[in-house]
Design a protein around this motif. Structure first.
Motif, PDB file in Angstrom:
ATOM      1  N   ALA A 163       0.981   1.871  -4.127  1.00 17.06           N
ATOM      2  CA  ALA A 163      -0.453   1.860  -4.247  1.00 17.06           C
ATOM      3  C   ALA A 163      -1.085   2.234  -5.612  1.00 17.06           C
ATOM      4  O   ALA A 163      -1.858   1.729  -6.034  1.00 17.06           O
ATOM      5  CB  ALA A 163      -0.749   2.942  -3.421  1.00 17.06           C
ATOM      6  N   LEU A 164      -0.162   2.850  -6.454  1.00 18.02           N
ATOM      7  CA  LEU A 164      -0.554   2.968  -7.832  1.00 18.02           C
ATOM      8  C   LEU A 164       0.173   2.001  -8.517  1.00 18.02           C
ATOM      9  O   LEU A 164       1.414   2.038  -8.833  1.00 18.02           O
ATOM     10  CB  LEU A 164      -0.129   4.453  -8.507  1.00 18.02           C
ATOM     11  CG  LEU A 164      -1.115   5.151  -8.596  1.00 18.02           C
ATOM     12  CD1 LEU A 164      -0.385   6.770  -9.105  1.00 18.02           C
ATOM     13  CD2 LEU A 164      -2.237   5.140  -9.693  1.00 18.02           C
ATOM     14  N   GLN A 193       9.640  16.508  -9.314  1.00 17.33           N
ATOM     15  CA  GLN A 193       8.577  15.254  -8.906  1.00 17.33           C
ATOM     16  C   GLN A 193       7.688  15.369  -9.931  1.00 17.33           C
ATOM     17  O   GLN A 193       6.400  14.998  -9.780  1.00 17.33           O
ATOM     18  CB  GLN A 193       8.009  15.345  -7.726  1.00 17.33           C
ATOM     19  CG  GLN A 193       8.851  14.981  -6.315  1.00 17.33           C
ATOM     20  CD  GLN A 193       9.830  16.195  -5.965  1.00 17.33           C
ATOM     21  OE1 GLN A 193       9.245  17.431  -6.105  1.00 17.33           O
ATOM     22  NE2 GLN A 193      11.028  16.132  -5.384  1.00 17.33           N
ATOM     23  N   ARG A 229      -5.268  18.292 -24.477  1.00 23.22           N
ATOM     24  CA  ARG A 229      -6.217  18.733 -25.228  1.00 23.22           C
ATOM     25  C   ARG A 229      -5.676  19.015 -26.793  1.00 23.22           C
ATOM     26  O   ARG A 229      -6.228  18.716 -27.507  1.00 23.22           O
ATOM     27  CB  ARG A 229      -7.253  19.754 -24.724  1.00 23.22           C
ATOM     28  CG  ARG A 229      -8.002  19.149 -23.373  1.00 23.22           C
ATOM     29  CD  ARG A 229      -8.968  20.070 -22.861  1.00 23.22           C
ATOM     30  NE  ARG A 229      -8.404  21.483 -22.489  1.00 23.22           N
ATOM     31  CZ  ARG A 229      -8.069  21.856 -21.391  1.00 23.22           C
ATOM     32  NH1 ARG A 229      -7.950  21.001 -20.335  1.00 23.22           N
ATOM     33  NH2 ARG A 229      -7.534  22.936 -20.824  1.00 23.22           N
ATOM     34  N   GLY A 270       0.664  -1.179   0.145  1.00 21.62           N
ATOM     35  CA  GLY A 270       0.014  -0.075   0.072  1.00 21.62           C
ATOM     36  C   GLY A 270       0.752   1.284   0.002  1.00 21.62           C
ATOM     37  O   GLY A 270       0.770   2.274  -0.734  1.00 21.62           O
ATOM     38  N   CYS A 278      -6.081   8.511 -13.424  1.00 18.63           N
ATOM     39  CA  CYS A 278      -7.553   8.661 -13.332  1.00 18.63           C
ATOM     40  C   CYS A 278      -7.872   8.906 -14.904  1.00 18.63           C
ATOM     41  O   CYS A 278      -9.187   9.451 -14.837  1.00 18.63           O
ATOM     42  CB  CYS A 278      -7.843   9.821 -12.316  1.00 18.63           C
ATOM     43  SG  CYS A 278      -7.189  11.598 -12.924  1.00 18.63           S
ATOM     44  N   GLY A 279      -7.118   9.201 -15.846  1.00 15.15           N
ATOM     45  CA  GLY A 279      -7.909   9.343 -17.128  1.00 15.15           C
ATOM     46  C   GLY A 279      -7.918  10.734 -17.479  1.00 15.15           C
ATOM     47  O   GLY A 279      -8.642  11.232 -18.547  1.00 15.15           O
ATOM     48  N   GLU A 280      -7.258  11.622 -16.665  1.00 17.62           N
ATOM     49  CA  GLU A 280      -7.064  13.186 -16.928  1.00 17.62           C
ATOM     50  C   GLU A 280      -6.530  13.560 -18.209  1.00 17.62           C
ATOM     51  O   GLU A 280      -6.815  14.464 -18.961  1.00 17.62           O
ATOM     52  CB  GLU A 280      -6.929  14.010 -15.798  1.00 17.62           C
ATOM     53  CG  GLU A 280      -8.106  14.495 -15.049  1.00 17.62           C
ATOM     54  CD  GLU A 280      -7.865  15.789 -14.102  1.00 17.62           C
ATOM     55  OE1 GLU A 280      -8.077  15.583 -12.850  1.00 17.62           O
ATOM     56  OE2 GLU A 280      -7.572  16.790 -14.646  1.00 17.62           O
ATOM     57  N   ARG A 327       5.058  12.000 -10.395  1.00 15.33           N
ATOM     58  CA  ARG A 327       3.890  11.911  -9.553  1.00 15.33           C
ATOM     59  C   ARG A 327       2.778  12.473 -10.149  1.00 15.33           C
ATOM     60  O   ARG A 327       1.796  11.824 -10.084  1.00 15.33           O
ATOM     61  CB  ARG A 327       4.207  12.786  -8.172  1.00 15.33           C
ATOM     62  CG  ARG A 327       5.463  12.200  -7.494  1.00 15.33           C
ATOM     63  CD  ARG A 327       5.583  12.664  -6.074  1.00 15.33           C
ATOM     64  NE  ARG A 327       6.725  12.246  -5.301  1.00 15.33           N
ATOM     65  CZ  ARG A 327       7.109  12.867  -4.114  1.00 15.33           C
ATOM     66  NH1 ARG A 327       6.787  13.687  -3.611  1.00 15.33           N
ATOM     67  NH2 ARG A 327       8.088  12.291  -3.687  1.00 15.33           N
ATOM     68  N   VAL A 328       2.823  13.684 -10.908  1.00 12.79           N
ATOM     69  CA  VAL A 328       1.801  14.392 -11.424  1.00 12.79           C
ATOM     70  C   VAL A 328       1.217  13.412 -12.692  1.00 12.79           C
ATOM     71  O   VAL A 328       0.168  13.073 -12.981  1.00 12.79           O
ATOM     72  CB  VAL A 328       1.859  15.751 -11.798  1.00 12.79           C
ATOM     73  CG1 VAL A 328       0.742  16.386 -12.205  1.00 12.79           C
ATOM     74  CG2 VAL A 328       2.330  16.498 -10.643  1.00 12.79           C
ATOM     75  N   GLU A 354      -0.438  10.266 -11.603  1.00 12.31           N
ATOM     76  CA  GLU A 354      -1.827  10.408 -11.312  1.00 12.31           C
ATOM     77  C   GLU A 354      -2.675  10.662 -12.292  1.00 12.31           C
ATOM     78  O   GLU A 354      -3.987  10.082 -12.353  1.00 12.31           O
ATOM     79  CB  GLU A 354      -1.921  11.546  -9.976  1.00 12.31           C
ATOM     80  CG  GLU A 354      -3.412  11.782  -9.380  1.00 12.31           C
ATOM     81  CD  GLU A 354      -3.536  13.082  -8.543  1.00 12.31           C
ATOM     82  OE1 GLU A 354      -2.526  13.459  -7.876  1.00 12.31           O
ATOM     83  OE2 GLU A 354      -4.434  13.492  -8.694  1.00 12.31           O
ATOM     84  N   ARG A 365      -0.050  20.489 -13.425  1.00 14.58           N
ATOM     85  CA  ARG A 365      -1.483  20.136 -13.478  1.00 14.58           C
ATOM     86  C   ARG A 365      -2.302  21.001 -14.145  1.00 14.58           C
ATOM     87  O   ARG A 365      -3.308  20.310 -14.547  1.00 14.58           O
ATOM     88  CB  ARG A 365      -2.106  20.264 -11.816  1.00 14.58           C
ATOM     89  CG  ARG A 365      -1.357  19.352 -10.604  1.00 14.58           C
ATOM     90  CD  ARG A 365      -2.109  19.340  -9.555  1.00 14.58           C
ATOM     91  NE  ARG A 365      -1.907  18.149  -8.732  1.00 14.58           N
ATOM     92  CZ  ARG A 365      -2.392  17.063  -8.736  1.00 14.58           C
ATOM     93  NH1 ARG A 365      -3.696  16.968  -9.505  1.00 14.58           N
ATOM     94  NH2 ARG A 365      -2.037  15.925  -8.126  1.00 14.58           N
ATOM     95  N   HIS A 415       5.822  22.634  -9.820  1.00 13.11           N
ATOM     96  CA  HIS A 415       5.081  21.172  -9.894  1.00 13.11           C
ATOM     97  C   HIS A 415       3.597  21.560 -10.034  1.00 13.11           C
ATOM     98  O   HIS A 415       3.066  20.683 -10.666  1.00 13.11           O
ATOM     99  CB  HIS A 415       5.542  20.619  -8.333  1.00 13.11           C
ATOM    100  CG  HIS A 415       4.777  19.628  -8.047  1.00 13.11           C
ATOM    101  ND1 HIS A 415       5.419  18.365  -8.484  1.00 13.11           N
ATOM    102  CD2 HIS A 415       3.916  19.165  -7.387  1.00 13.11           C
ATOM    103  CE1 HIS A 415       4.670  17.194  -7.988  1.00 13.11           C
ATOM    104  NE2 HIS A 415       3.621  17.915  -7.265  1.00 13.11           N
ATOM    105  N   ASN A 416       3.080  22.406  -9.439  1.00 19.71           N
ATOM    106  CA  ASN A 416       1.514  22.695  -9.648  1.00 19.71           C
ATOM    107  C   ASN A 416       1.294  23.218 -10.984  1.00 19.71           C
ATOM    108  O   ASN A 416       0.180  22.912 -11.536  1.00 19.71           O
ATOM    109  CB  ASN A 416       1.241  23.721  -8.590  1.00 19.71           C
ATOM    110  CG  ASN A 416       1.253  23.219  -7.092  1.00 19.71           C
ATOM    111  OD1 ASN A 416       0.940  22.101  -6.813  1.00 19.71           O
ATOM    112  ND2 ASN A 416       1.388  24.352  -6.330  1.00 19.71           N
TER     113      ASN A 416
END
Lengths: 287, 287, 287, 287
Positions: free
Chosen positions: C20-21, C80, C283, C16, C91-93, C83-84, C87, C275, C271-272
């Protein structure tokens, strides 16, 4: 079939739908007579749940200004401001506060008269500071000092909020300007009936970039005591003006927050702006 | 003073205020006669800007369902759905799409009849799939296949969207349930006039947790072909039901997204949910 | 006490924590010999989980550029980035994509040589387009066309990404510039050993504001075919330059996104930024 | 070419890159001897910029707990916690605070001994409250009362933070649990050398759902005086436990915030959790 039982469940569902937040927050419209303007002026008020629950409580106050062509009802009817207030107070992100939405432009199709500054035949700024502010702060147990008072607004009201906090930095802990209208062309020979030209002149007179450029050290010290926040959409036709304010604030060493988010000059932007505005002014007022 | 000039600037300002997004998106109300229900049924429609601009274009379609006590106008009048659509299409976060808001509960004070499922005297699910869906997809050049169709809704409409996508997984690429009403008490001896009891029985009959528990491999494979999203506020009185759906989906190995955000059973939550819903269903439809 | 049992649970807990991923995404470092630069150049690579799982799959590609004083490892070691990616792909984003992090500045304490543009003794732009790009796109089954290729970067790499997409608009579907370094003073008599002066001259030569100002209609049409995103913190010392780019893009009618978020010239900001960057370029590449 | 000039600009650029936030925040590692544990225990400390600037200042304190298999350095080395602290303090979203990251599991490959609760041979909870807490609050001028103290943690540390605040509600203003490990199987005949079994028993003993179920009115009143926040990813293998805690808190009428965001049991989730955690505990401590 137990009819009572199904009505009981219906009641719960309806309660869930209509009263999910067991808030007693109130949005109301009030008015006062203005000797200065010579008319009765309406304003809208948001009262937090605890206002009624605790008759002794005293609250921080936010003045929330509407834009051109709107009036004091715009923030509730188009901006759904009470939804954001209810949620953020409900979960503790902001403390309970009173919000006053003044009316600087009761729409009148024959002759639009509006604006937050003094102009010929319309001493609104005088009305605001000497009549409206003391009256509502006494009546609604709110504000009373710089530490408990903030101003915010959109478009013409964004310019109004910056102008008010620049001219009265001792009265406001924070100013949050949304999509602010900060400058305009001058019309030096405007006729008294050309209300729009008078308004544009007043906006031009209160250009905060020029004001900062001319400010002396004492004024700058006072202006720096306000917490400033500039928020304007990347598709907004007023973005250039807001960027100019940021550039001048950098030069004048006036600390500020700037956000350019996705969006344009519209209510989707301003409704979302409240989620940034309310915690910001709350922190500033809480110090 | 050049009056024309100041009027020109006024026009620009008003244009800025009213027409900042030069969109030609349209929200309209339409209706069709239902032989199944024996009445004329209204529905609301959101058409993206490109609908008029390109008469040949074909669009993905989203069915957006309202809750109990509301009707097809709720998403526009209370939910301001067009504001989010306009912005997200405008900046390219989602492709242009057609949104149909059906009416499963024209409010009638004497005798509320509502609900998305078939029940005695109200074969709404039959109406939805055999009358409404083919009519609007033909009329508005949208949908036409699972890959171009999604369903979402709030409260009773959240339950409706889950029920529709569970029963017709071959018809929907994605399902986004907001604050979904997924289960209810039964009233086995409900009288035909006790519409609320009939509705609760229909909700109980369509409990998706029970449906998943009983589903065989073939059904589960079909259900897994839908993209699922469960979104419910941490103060919502229906949160337990939504958590139960998540737990059962984990057991049944049905992949899904779950979000518990701050909030309750109200329009502030659902308006914001659209910002998550629209990109999610768009990605699912785009595959 | 059943020791095996507790070890079994330990294994689950460790799994875990560490796995986890259940991703098989890989970050690796590779290199190629450059005839142009006369050295072996390293680069870092992010490969999505499906790269190994499906040996026939072809992927969109993102070139992600580092800043001054850093090298190709900066985005993984300080940013990092994986990590993004993990994720958002998980989740398919965003769809699975290959990310190449080139090295435009292997730090050398005696003599810093870095920069994305051609300059005396350092034809990096030539290396990038004629050696690196074809090699990695062949080796990692990615890119191959404008529709499947994007560029992004921070600071000096933000300027690099804007410069590359301005000069080669036919090669990139999108450009996302973070805290971009877009202009610099000139040093016309810089000595060949003054690498920093050479770099500043190269940045000055590629000033995108000047480039847009001079661009003819054909060039502007090509530049408008790129999706542009400018992202810079409100406390960044380079904010003025980024605002200048926005102002010039408005003048030149080059559509773009602009965001000014809270923050400064640092890794928390970048890092942000990923996202926002990754869905945006996805897109654009997906069209 | 003026070499000095280009070096001056280089200095500015490097300053921009390395020192953009002119913060003097410090992250350091300290230790104290524990009579209770019979060893020297390390801990990591975050000191805000104002700690050095004002030698008289006193600060709120946050205890930030790591997970299984990690130690006190995890929050800085893997979680980059100082980046979020620096930004949120810098822009005023949170007040300056001291953060203590204790070590409840110095990794030892031969014999893992870890956990926040008392267990045979490892009286960590006693150490925490009677040795660590008084020592660090005196040394770092922080905390000193419930109103100035909060606890947060991830995974095993999320369970630790809930356990600590449930057992000592008079000591903490707030508790923020990330991906919390709240329950485990029991191993009643665990041998003294089976450290993992002892840890699982301790976790089982401190199951907060059972604790709440058994709590009397006096205990519940105390527990309700803590501000609770549960935050767990929708793909986390511990989500069920966290949902159980929410359900029991609803039954026991313990007000709380719950968020289920996108993500799994990993550092991307926990790094982002800090952006929610820090404002939440700050508001709770500021009351």
């Amino acid at each position: 079939m137990n009819t009572k039982r199904s009505f009981g469940i219906l009641a719960m569902l309806l309660a869930g739908l209509f009263c999910a937040l067991p808030t007693q927050a109130a949005v109301l419209r009030d008015s006062l007579h203005s000797d200065i303007l010579g008319v009765n002026k309406y304003y809208s008020v948001y009262l937090p749940p605890s206002f009624k629950q605790d008759a002794q409580a005293h609250f921080p106050i936010l003045y929330l200004l509407h834009g051109l062509t709107d009036n004091d009802r715009a923030w509730t009817e188009k901006g759904q401001m009470e939804r954001v207030l209810d949620e953020l107070i409900g979960c503790g992100e902001i403390p309970p506060m009173v919000v006053i939405m003044p009316n600087a432009g009761e729409r009148d199709t024959r002759n639009i008269q509006s604006g937050y500054f003094n102009m010929p035949g319309w001493r609104y700024e005088d009305f605001f500071f000497t009549e409206l502010l003391p009256a509502v702060e006494a009546k609604y147990r709110a504000g009373g000092s710089k530490e408990q008072r903030a101003v915010a607004g959109l478009s013409m009201g964004g310019g109004g909020s910056v102008g008010y906090a620049m001219a009265h930095p001792d009265l406001f802990a924070a100013c949050y300007a949304m999509s602010a209208w900060l400058d305009s062309e001058r019309h030096d020979n405007a006729e008294p009936t050309d209300k729009m030209a008078l308004l544009m002149n007043a906006v031009n007179d209160h250009n905060p970039m020029k004001l900062l450029e001319k400010a002396d050290d004492r004024q700058l010290t006072a202006i720096r005591s306000v917490r400033w926040y500039i928020d304007c959409g990347d598709d907004d036709f007023l973005l250039e003006q807001n960027v100019q304010l940021m550039l001048q604030m950098r030069k004048s060493k006036v600390a500020h927050q700037l956000r350019v988010r996705d969006g344009s000059h519209n209510w989707e932007y301003w409704h979302n702006a409240l989620r940034l505005c309310l915690p910001f002014v709350s922190r500033a007022m809480g110090r």
